[in-house]
Design a protein around this motif. Structure first.
Motif, PDB file in Angstrom:
ATOM      1  N   GLN A  99      26.187 -46.484 -10.001  1.00  9.66           N
ATOM      2  CA  GLN A  99      24.802 -46.882 -10.240  1.00  9.66           C
ATOM      3  C   GLN A  99      24.613 -47.319 -11.684  1.00  9.66           C
ATOM      4  O   GLN A  99      23.895 -48.280 -11.965  1.00  9.66           O
ATOM      5  N   LEU A 100      25.267 -46.621 -12.620  1.00 11.29           N
ATOM      6  CA  LEU A 100      25.156 -46.992 -14.026  1.00 11.29           C
ATOM      7  C   LEU A 100      25.682 -48.407 -14.248  1.00 11.29           C
ATOM      8  O   LEU A 100      25.071 -49.200 -14.978  1.00 11.29           O
ATOM      9  N   ASP A 101      26.801 -48.747 -13.587  1.00 13.63           N
ATOM     10  CA  ASP A 101      27.341 -50.104 -13.714  1.00 13.63           C
ATOM     11  C   ASP A 101      26.331 -51.146 -13.243  1.00 13.63           C
ATOM     12  O   ASP A 101      26.126 -52.174 -13.894  1.00 13.63           O
ATOM     13  N   VAL A 102      25.728 -50.889 -12.093  1.00 13.69           N
ATOM     14  CA  VAL A 102      24.780 -51.853 -11.523  1.00 13.69           C
ATOM     15  C   VAL A 102      23.567 -52.013 -12.435  1.00 13.69           C
ATOM     16  O   VAL A 102      23.122 -53.133 -12.724  1.00 13.69           O
ATOM     17  N   CYS A 103      23.039 -50.888 -12.917  1.00  8.62           N
ATOM     18  CA  CYS A 103      21.861 -50.945 -13.787  1.00  8.62           C
ATOM     19  C   CYS A 103      22.170 -51.673 -15.088  1.00  8.62           C
ATOM     20  O   CYS A 103      21.377 -52.507 -15.559  1.00  8.62           O
ATOM     21  N   ALA A 141      24.233 -55.609   0.134  1.00  5.02           N
ATOM     22  CA  ALA A 141      23.651 -55.146   1.400  1.00  5.02           C
ATOM     23  C   ALA A 141      24.590 -55.420   2.563  1.00  5.02           C
ATOM     24  O   ALA A 141      24.755 -54.576   3.462  1.00  5.02           O
ATOM     25  N   ILE A 142      25.217 -56.597   2.559  1.00  5.51           N
ATOM     26  CA  ILE A 142      26.183 -56.925   3.621  1.00  5.51           C
ATOM     27  C   ILE A 142      27.332 -55.922   3.610  1.00  5.51           C
ATOM     28  O   ILE A 142      27.866 -55.542   4.654  1.00  5.51           O
ATOM     29  N   TYR A 182      22.438 -49.753  -4.009  1.00  3.02           N
ATOM     30  CA  TYR A 182      22.664 -50.675  -5.120  1.00  3.02           C
ATOM     31  C   TYR A 182      21.988 -52.019  -4.861  1.00  3.02           C
ATOM     32  O   TYR A 182      21.481 -52.655  -5.790  1.00  3.02           O
ATOM     33  N   ALA A 183      21.963 -52.429  -3.600  1.00  2.78           N
ATOM     34  CA  ALA A 183      21.264 -53.671  -3.246  1.00  2.78           C
ATOM     35  C   ALA A 183      19.776 -53.550  -3.557  1.00  2.78           C
ATOM     36  O   ALA A 183      19.145 -54.499  -4.043  1.00  2.78           O
TER      37      ALA A 183
END
Length: 393
Positions: free
Chosen positions: A42-46, A73-74, A80-81
């Motif tokens: 999650q930290l990477d995505v943020c 999402a796929i 994360y999506a």
């Protein structure tokens, strides 16, 4: 369950929503850096959505975020999506576009803290702005642990969990801890500082500073603060030069005493130091390096402490000469008068002698046994400090 393959996900997106595929490819390559998607947290995505994307990636940022969200999402990464399509992400991206980098970065930092997955500073470690590989690995591991704890629905103490994750032996590290790894990395970086003479002097300390230095009593300072806590100290008494210097250190350097008319009274800081021998030791040894702002003064003090902690007994002139050689090798110019060694060196020796950590006169300067430990404690704290960006000017 195996992680979704990025290539397969992109192929599927090209079939279903071809107009998003190229933007999704760009975004996911920035997000993963070529690593498997299963390594993403999650930290990477943020950090990608709220910092890297608006500052380093060209194109329509909101569209890139939406395209990445569709790809995730796929792949079944709905949490994360959802971040990609969230109002928070839209707001931050628009803040960058409308108000500039500073405002956008402030919004990013506020939102990141609110997620709960950002590892906090702990007593054993303050995180650097500029992380080496070991520290980055520790930061990512602690963030992943926080993320899992939050997902479990349990109420967590972020500081306690981060500290436990840092200090416990890890199987993946061969029984070592992340904290040892980070400390080792910082000590090595400190040893490899500027100048061959300084590196040679610092090299033996890489091992000597790895273990914490136990706190020691400081009787002279304790007596002074104890007396001040029970009654005000009259300024007009004629103390010895050593006692007068200790008063000056306690008042001006430590903020433990305060002038009140013709007397000195103890401050809240002084009472705090009296309550805790550990805090008195940490604060007093912190004077030697941690509270020094000017880089040249810091280099002078650091070189002098290493020389004295190495067991050297020198005259003030010999100490001045050796320190000049070391800081000269770091790029300073003491021999030309552009930088004055005598002032920071005299200030350091004055603090050491006032606190009964050294004996110093016109003939010799040497550390006491407690002073030796104080020098090591100061050097260790300085070597393990977090790396920060240097503000211009």
């Amino acid at each position: 369950m195996s992680a979704p393959d990025v290539t397969a996900l992109l192929t599927e997106l090209e079939r279903s929503e071809p107009d998003l595929a190229e933007d999704a490819r760009t975004a996911v390559e920035w997000l993963t850096g070529g690593e498997p998607l299963e390594t993403v947290t999650q930290l990477d995505v943020c950090e990608f959505l709220w910092y890297t994307l608006p500052l380093k990636v060209g194109g329509d940022h909101e569209r890139l975020a939406r395209s990445l969200g569709r790809l995730l999402a796929i792949g079944g990464l709905e949490r994360y999506a959802a971040l990609c399509d969230s109002p928070t992400t839209t707001q931050i991206l628009r803040t960058y576009a409308r108000d500039g980098e500073d405002a956008g970065t402030a919004a990013y930092q506020e939102a990141l803290e609110a997620t709960g997955v950002l590892p906090p500073d702990v007593p054993d470690l303050r995180w650097s702005m500029i992380m080496g590989p070991e520290e980055l690995g520790a930061h990512v591991a602690c963030s992943a642990a926080l993320e899992l704890a939050i997902l479990s629905g349990e109420e967590i103490d972020r500081v306690a969990l981060t500290r436990r994750w840092l200090t416990e032996p890890r199987t993946e590290l061969g029984g070592d801890s992340w904290l040892n790894r980070v400390h080792g990395e910082r000590l090595n970086r400190w040893v490899l500082g500027r100048g061959p003479a300084r590196r040679e002097l610092a090299q033996p300390f890489e091992v000597r500073l790895h273990a914490p230095i136990p706190h020691q009593p400081l009787p002279a300072l304790h007596r002074l603060l104890t007396l001040a806590s029970s009654e005000s100290l009259p300024l007009r008494l004629a103390p010895s030069p050593e006692a007068l210097r200790l008063r000056e250190v306690a008042e001006h350097d430590l903020g433990a005493l305060l002038r009140d008319g013709s007397k000195l009274t103890i401050t809240d800081e002084g009472r705090r130091l009296l309550r805790s021998p550990e805090q008195m030791w940490a604060t007093a040894t912190g004077l030697l390096l941690s509270r020094v702002d000017h880089e040249f003064d810091l280099s002078v003090r650091e070189a002098a402490l290493m020389l004295l902690a190495d067991g050297s007994v020198m005259s003030p002139q010999e100490l001045n000469t050796r320190v000049a050689e070391i800081v000269g090798g770091e790029g300073w110019h003491p021999a030309t008068g552009r930088e004055d060694i005598s002032r920071p060196l005299s200030d350091l020796v004055g603090q050491l002698t006032a606190l009964d950590l050294a004996f110093g006169d016109e003939l010799v300067v040497r550390l006491t046994p407690t002073g030796h430990l104080a020098a090591l404690a100061a050097l260790r704290s300085h070597a393990l400090r977090p790396r920060q960006y240097v503000s211009p000017g």
